[in-house]
Design a protein around this motif. Sequence first.
Motif, PDB file in Angstrom:
ATOM      1  N   PHE A  30       0.821  -1.211   0.000  1.00  0.00           N
ATOM      2  CA  PHE A  30       0.000   0.000   0.000  1.00  0.00           C
ATOM      3  C   PHE A  30       0.857   1.264   0.000  1.00  0.00           C
ATOM      4  O   PHE A  30       1.904   1.312   0.646  1.00  0.00           O
ATOM      5  CB  PHE A  30      -0.913   0.016   1.235  1.00  0.00           C
ATOM      6  CG  PHE A  30      -1.974  -1.036   1.200  1.00  0.00           C
ATOM      7  CD1 PHE A  30      -3.233  -0.749   0.688  1.00  0.00           C
ATOM      8  CD2 PHE A  30      -1.716  -2.317   1.654  1.00  0.00           C
ATOM      9  CE1 PHE A  30      -4.217  -1.729   0.633  1.00  0.00           C
ATOM     10  CE2 PHE A  30      -2.696  -3.311   1.600  1.00  0.00           C
ATOM     11  CZ  PHE A  30      -3.939  -3.012   1.088  1.00  0.00           C
ATOM     12  N   ALA A  34      -2.600   5.462   1.406  1.00  0.00           N
ATOM     13  CA  ALA A  34      -3.668   4.646   0.814  1.00  0.00           C
ATOM     14  C   ALA A  34      -4.943   4.719   1.645  1.00  0.00           C
ATOM     15  O   ALA A  34      -4.907   4.992   2.848  1.00  0.00           O
ATOM     16  CB  ALA A  34      -3.212   3.192   0.702  1.00  0.00           C
ATOM     17  N   PHE A  36      -8.556   2.361   2.365  1.00  0.00           N
ATOM     18  CA  PHE A  36      -9.103   1.004   2.237  1.00  0.00           C
ATOM     19  C   PHE A  36     -10.445   0.988   2.952  1.00  0.00           C
ATOM     20  O   PHE A  36     -10.535   1.306   4.128  1.00  0.00           O
ATOM     21  CB  PHE A  36      -8.152   0.008   2.896  1.00  0.00           C
ATOM     22  CG  PHE A  36      -8.437  -1.455   2.648  1.00  0.00           C
ATOM     23  CD1 PHE A  36      -9.657  -2.032   2.937  1.00  0.00           C
ATOM     24  CD2 PHE A  36      -7.439  -2.272   2.158  1.00  0.00           C
ATOM     25  CE1 PHE A  36      -9.892  -3.383   2.727  1.00  0.00           C
ATOM     26  CE2 PHE A  36      -7.659  -3.625   1.944  1.00  0.00           C
ATOM     27  CZ  PHE A  36      -8.883  -4.182   2.221  1.00  0.00           C
ATOM     28  N   ARG A  47      -1.549   3.705   5.379  1.00  0.00           N
ATOM     29  CA  ARG A  47      -0.939   2.375   5.462  1.00  0.00           C
ATOM     30  C   ARG A  47      -0.881   1.871   6.910  1.00  0.00           C
ATOM     31  O   ARG A  47      -1.124   0.697   7.162  1.00  0.00           O
ATOM     32  CB  ARG A  47       0.470   2.391   4.873  1.00  0.00           C
ATOM     33  CG  ARG A  47       1.118   1.013   4.904  1.00  0.00           C
ATOM     34  CD  ARG A  47       2.609   1.018   4.571  1.00  0.00           C
ATOM     35  NE  ARG A  47       2.896   1.595   3.289  1.00  0.00           N
ATOM     36  CZ  ARG A  47       3.893   2.446   3.061  1.00  0.00           C
ATOM     37  NH1 ARG A  47       4.701   2.835   4.036  1.00  0.00           N
ATOM     38  NH2 ARG A  47       4.096   2.913   1.848  1.00  0.00           N
TER      39      ARG A  47
END
Length: 141
Positions: A30, A34, A36, A47
């Motif tokens: 990642f 990033a 998610f 991350r």
Amino acid sequence: MSMTSKPEYVATAFTNAWNRHDMDEFASLFASDANFVNVVGVWWKNRSEIEAAHRATHQTMFRDSRLEGDVSSVVELAPGLASVHYRWTLTGASAPDGSPAGVRNGILLLIAQEGQSGWHIKVAQNTDIVPGAIAPAGAKS
């Protein structure tokens, strides 16, 4: 052309790190900034958050899990930027009470960005495929 020079590398590497329960390797896939969103809508925004959450679940509910799947779509969005759809099946996970969770299926969308060290995941969105869900007419699952 090496595998790491293709955007779909991130989906393969995601699966391999998951199955080894290697959260250091998993996190390295990642970008530092990033994002998610997991299957239940929890949104991790860097991350470190992604790593911490996955490290915790791989010590508990995903400790004995196995992820398998196939890249079903790669779309170049711009030079060095691509979307990767990965259809997955998860086995061996546990429910919160420790009982077997059964087989789960889903689709993981990864937005991958190419950098000097290869492709990294910039955005991830994971979706469970709900058994028995009705798709709109004409939709493909």
